[in-house]
Design a protein around this motif. Structure first.
Motif, PDB file in Angstrom:
ATOM      1  N   ASN A   1      -3.491   4.378  -4.647  1.00 29.97           N
ATOM      2  CA  ASN A   1      -4.646   3.606  -4.178  1.00 29.97           C
ATOM      3  C   ASN A   1      -5.001   2.507  -5.171  1.00 29.97           C
ATOM      4  O   ASN A   1      -5.200   1.355  -4.797  1.00 29.97           O
ATOM      5  CB  ASN A   1      -5.859   4.516  -3.957  1.00 29.97           C
ATOM      6  CG  ASN A   1      -5.755   5.328  -2.690  1.00 29.97           C
ATOM      7  OD1 ASN A   1      -4.972   5.032  -1.796  1.00 29.97           O
ATOM      8  ND2 ASN A   1      -6.556   6.388  -2.617  1.00 29.97           N
ATOM      9  N   HIS A   2      -5.071   2.876  -6.432  1.00 28.40           N
ATOM     10  CA  HIS A   2      -5.470   1.917  -7.463  1.00 28.40           C
ATOM     11  C   HIS A   2      -4.477   0.758  -7.573  1.00 28.40           C
ATOM     12  O   HIS A   2      -4.870  -0.395  -7.714  1.00 28.40           O
ATOM     13  CB  HIS A   2      -5.612   2.618  -8.816  1.00 28.40           C
ATOM     14  CG  HIS A   2      -6.164   1.742  -9.881  1.00 28.40           C
ATOM     15  ND1 HIS A   2      -7.520   1.557 -10.054  1.00 28.40           N
ATOM     16  CD2 HIS A   2      -5.559   0.978 -10.819  1.00 28.40           C
ATOM     17  CE1 HIS A   2      -7.720   0.720 -11.060  1.00 28.40           C
ATOM     18  NE2 HIS A   2      -6.535   0.353 -11.540  1.00 28.40           N
ATOM     19  N   LEU A   3      -3.199   1.085  -7.517  1.00 30.40           N
ATOM     20  CA  LEU A   3      -2.158   0.061  -7.684  1.00 30.40           C
ATOM     21  C   LEU A   3      -1.724  -0.554  -6.356  1.00 30.40           C
ATOM     22  O   LEU A   3      -0.846  -1.416  -6.338  1.00 30.40           O
ATOM     23  CB  LEU A   3      -0.949   0.663  -8.403  1.00 30.40           C
ATOM     24  CG  LEU A   3      -1.198   1.130  -9.835  1.00 30.40           C
ATOM     25  CD1 LEU A   3       0.039   1.821 -10.398  1.00 30.40           C
ATOM     26  CD2 LEU A   3      -1.620  -0.032 -10.726  1.00 30.40           C
ATOM     27  N   GLN A   4      -2.326  -0.105  -5.268  1.00 31.50           N
ATOM     28  CA  GLN A   4      -2.010  -0.596  -3.919  1.00 31.50           C
ATOM     29  C   GLN A   4      -0.510  -0.459  -3.617  1.00 31.50           C
ATOM     30  O   GLN A   4       0.134  -1.391  -3.138  1.00 31.50           O
ATOM     31  CB  GLN A   4      -2.492  -2.023  -3.732  1.00 31.50           C
ATOM     32  CG  GLN A   4      -3.997  -2.135  -3.879  1.00 31.50           C
ATOM     33  CD  GLN A   4      -4.508  -3.550  -3.723  1.00 31.50           C
ATOM     34  OE1 GLN A   4      -3.790  -4.521  -3.924  1.00 31.50           O
ATOM     35  NE2 GLN A   4      -5.774  -3.672  -3.365  1.00 31.50           N
ATOM     36  N   ILE A   5       0.011   0.718  -3.918  1.00 31.79           N
ATOM     37  CA  ILE A   5       1.410   1.034  -3.624  1.00 31.79           C
ATOM     38  C   ILE A   5       1.458   1.759  -2.288  1.00 31.79           C
ATOM     39  O   ILE A   5       0.738   2.738  -2.085  1.00 31.79           O
ATOM     40  CB  ILE A   5       2.019   1.908  -4.738  1.00 31.79           C
ATOM     41  CG1 ILE A   5       2.127   1.104  -6.032  1.00 31.79           C
ATOM     42  CG2 ILE A   5       3.366   2.478  -4.325  1.00 31.79           C
ATOM     43  CD1 ILE A   5       2.532   1.919  -7.247  1.00 31.79           C
ATOM     44  N   ASP A   6       2.293   1.273  -1.391  1.00 32.71           N
ATOM     45  CA  ASP A   6       2.487   1.931  -0.104  1.00 32.71           C
ATOM     46  C   ASP A   6       3.423   3.112  -0.347  1.00 32.71           C
ATOM     47  O   ASP A   6       4.625   2.930  -0.549  1.00 32.71           O
ATOM     48  CB  ASP A   6       3.081   0.952   0.905  1.00 32.71           C
ATOM     49  CG  ASP A   6       3.204   1.545   2.290  1.00 32.71           C
ATOM     50  OD1 ASP A   6       3.744   2.664   2.428  1.00 32.71           O
ATOM     51  OD2 ASP A   6       2.763   0.882   3.239  1.00 32.71           O
ATOM     52  N   LEU A   7       2.861   4.311  -0.376  1.00 32.67           N
ATOM     53  CA  LEU A   7       3.645   5.494  -0.733  1.00 32.67           C
ATOM     54  C   LEU A   7       4.748   5.800   0.266  1.00 32.67           C
ATOM     55  O   LEU A   7       5.870   6.126  -0.130  1.00 32.67           O
ATOM     56  CB  LEU A   7       2.737   6.712  -0.897  1.00 32.67           C
ATOM     57  CG  LEU A   7       2.070   6.854  -2.243  1.00 32.67           C
ATOM     58  CD1 LEU A   7       1.108   8.041  -2.240  1.00 32.67           C
ATOM     59  CD2 LEU A   7       3.095   7.015  -3.346  1.00 32.67           C
ATOM     60  N   ALA A   8       4.467   5.723   1.546  1.00 34.72           N
ATOM     61  CA  ALA A   8       5.496   6.036   2.541  1.00 34.72           C
ATOM     62  C   ALA A   8       6.680   5.087   2.388  1.00 34.72           C
ATOM     63  O   ALA A   8       7.836   5.519   2.340  1.00 34.72           O
ATOM     64  CB  ALA A   8       4.914   5.962   3.948  1.00 34.72           C
ATOM     65  N   GLU A   9       6.393   3.812   2.270  1.00 26.17           N
ATOM     66  CA  GLU A   9       7.446   2.810   2.090  1.00 26.17           C
ATOM     67  C   GLU A   9       8.222   3.071   0.800  1.00 26.17           C
ATOM     68  O   GLU A   9       9.456   3.027   0.781  1.00 26.17           O
ATOM     69  CB  GLU A   9       6.803   1.425   2.061  1.00 26.17           C
ATOM     70  CG  GLU A   9       7.758   0.273   1.911  1.00 26.17           C
ATOM     71  CD  GLU A   9       7.004  -1.046   1.886  1.00 26.17           C
ATOM     72  OE1 GLU A   9       6.997  -1.705   0.826  1.00 26.17           O
ATOM     73  OE2 GLU A   9       6.403  -1.396   2.920  1.00 26.17           O
ATOM     74  N   THR A  10       7.510   3.370  -0.267  1.00 21.69           N
ATOM     75  CA  THR A  10       8.132   3.591  -1.561  1.00 21.69           C
ATOM     76  C   THR A  10       8.973   4.863  -1.579  1.00 21.69           C
ATOM     77  O   THR A  10      10.079   4.882  -2.126  1.00 21.69           O
ATOM     78  CB  THR A  10       7.055   3.632  -2.670  1.00 21.69           C
ATOM     79  OG1 THR A  10       6.302   2.417  -2.614  1.00 21.69           O
ATOM     80  CG2 THR A  10       7.665   3.774  -4.045  1.00 21.69           C
ATOM     81  N   VAL A  11       8.457   5.932  -0.965  1.00 19.40           N
ATOM     82  CA  VAL A  11       9.204   7.188  -0.906  1.00 19.40           C
ATOM     83  C   VAL A  11      10.480   7.009  -0.090  1.00 19.40           C
ATOM     84  O   VAL A  11      11.561   7.453  -0.499  1.00 19.40           O
ATOM     85  CB  VAL A  11       8.330   8.329  -0.337  1.00 19.40           C
ATOM     86  CG1 VAL A  11       9.170   9.535   0.043  1.00 19.40           C
ATOM     87  CG2 VAL A  11       7.258   8.726  -1.347  1.00 19.40           C
TER      88      VAL A  11
END
Length: 126
Positions: free
Chosen positions: A83-93
């Motif tokens: 959330n803090h770094l605005q990383i899209d977890l699904a995309e990244t995973v």
């Protein structure tokens, strides 16, 4: 709600709301959150520290409850960091899984536990 019904978005929103309602954003720097993940991972490892491999496969319900809570802490801090770094977890995973599939081709690594660099050396020897 369980794994079949909760989305990653739902969990991220719930965590963001939890943090916001407590005015904890001020403490949630990437440094602090990454340290918190490592601390919780160490607490998870503590549950297995003196067990044999066999014992670690047959845990009682109380141990599983405690282990689940440590694992949840790791996920919660990970959600906050994303959330803090605005990383899209699904995309990244999914991107990381694709990268791992390339690094560890199933035909080459099935049943083996070497690091990917081992397979590169093997290819270089051919």
């Amino acid at each position: 709600m369980n794994d079949q019904h909760a989305t990653l978005h739902d969990l991220r929103e719930r965590m963001a709301s939890f943090v916001r309602e407590r005015d904890w954003e001020q403490f949630h720097s990437p440094k602090n959150l990454s340290m918190s993940i490592a601390i919780e991972a160490a607490e998870l490892m503590e549950h297995f520290q003196w067990l044999t491999t066999e014992q670690s496969e047959h845990l009682d319900p109380a141990a599983l409850q405690e282990i689940g809570e440590e694992l949840a802490d790791i996920v919660l801090y990970s959600l906050s960091l994303a959330n803090h770094l605005q990383i899209d977890l699904a995309e990244t995973v999914l991107a990381k899984m694709a990268k791992n599939e390339r690094k560890y081709p199933k035909e080459q690594v099935r049943g083996k536990a070497h690091k990917y660099t081992y397979y590169r050396k093997q290819e270089g020897e051919k």
